[in-house]
Design a protein around this motif. Structure first.
Motif, mmCIF file in Angstrom:
data_model
loop_
_atom_site.group_PDB
_atom_site.id
_atom_site.type_symbol
_atom_site.label_atom_id
_atom_site.label_comp_id
_atom_site.label_asym_id
_atom_site.label_seq_id
_atom_site.Cartn_x
_atom_site.Cartn_y
_atom_site.Cartn_z
ATOM 1 N N GLY A 1 0.801 -1.228 0.000
ATOM 2 C CA GLY A 1 0.000 0.000 0.000
ATOM 3 C C GLY A 1 0.831 1.275 0.000
ATOM 4 O O GLY A 1 0.302 2.350 0.281
ATOM 5 N N LEU A 2 2.107 1.165 -0.321
ATOM 6 C CA LEU A 2 2.991 2.339 -0.323
ATOM 7 C C LEU A 2 2.850 3.094 -1.651
ATOM 8 O O LEU A 2 2.464 2.507 -2.663
ATOM 9 C CB LEU A 2 4.441 1.891 -0.107
ATOM 10 N N PRO A 3 3.199 4.410 -1.654
ATOM 11 C CA PRO A 3 3.041 5.201 -2.884
ATOM 12 C C PRO A 3 4.011 4.774 -3.980
ATOM 13 O O PRO A 3 5.216 4.691 -3.751
ATOM 14 C CB PRO A 3 3.304 6.633 -2.426
ATOM 15 N N ILE A 4 3.470 4.544 -5.157
ATOM 16 C CA ILE A 4 4.276 4.039 -6.267
ATOM 17 C C ILE A 4 4.785 5.171 -7.163
ATOM 18 O O ILE A 4 5.604 4.956 -8.053
ATOM 19 C CB ILE A 4 3.446 3.001 -7.074
ATOM 20 N N ALA A 5 4.336 6.402 -6.878
ATOM 21 C CA ALA A 5 4.662 7.547 -7.741
ATOM 22 C C ALA A 5 6.156 7.838 -7.825
ATOM 23 O O ALA A 5 6.608 8.450 -8.784
ATOM 24 C CB ALA A 5 3.931 8.793 -7.261
#
Ligand code: FES
Length: 122
Positions: free
Chosen positions: A48-52
């Protein structure tokens, strides 16, 4: 039912990079692909970590945390937990880092362009 939301201009999205937009409260990551644009949610299905903060190449995004890879147009998972912050790991240790999570797709969104503006179906 999906809703069409204007998110920005085509010039906002770098040629070989990613751009994050807020689409009515949902953070999405957009990339240019060969015949248009594709978007995924800014949340890797692994932890669920930001992939950006990841990299994109030919419409494939690589998560910056454990190198899972996804097709940005379909959301399909192409590689699952390949390493840690860019460093490849041996097969046996990947299962530990996966923390029991099975390979999963990322949520993807259809992006269309009209008169230089980008719209997302959300
Ligand atoms: S959080 Fe993306 S691969 Fe682990």
């Amino acid at each position: 039912m999906s809703k069409r939301v204007m998110i920005g201009s085509v010039s906002d999205v770098p040629v070989n990079g990613l751009k994050t937009f807020n689409a009515e409260g949902t953070t999405i990551v957009v990339a240019r692909v060969r015949d248009g644009y594709c978007a995924v949610i800014n949340k890797c299905p692994h932890l669920g970590l930001p992939i950006a903060g990841g990299k994109v190449e030919d419409g494939v995004i690589t998560c910056p945390f454990h190198n899972s890879r996804f097709d940005m147009c379909t959301g399909r998972n192409l590689d699952w937990v390949q390493g840690v912050v860019g460093v490849k790991l041996p097969e046996w240790s990947r299962k530990i880092i996966a923390l029991g999570k099975e390979p999963a797709p990322i949520q993807s969104f259809k992006v269309t362009e009209e008169d230089g503006k980008l719209f997302v179906e959300i």
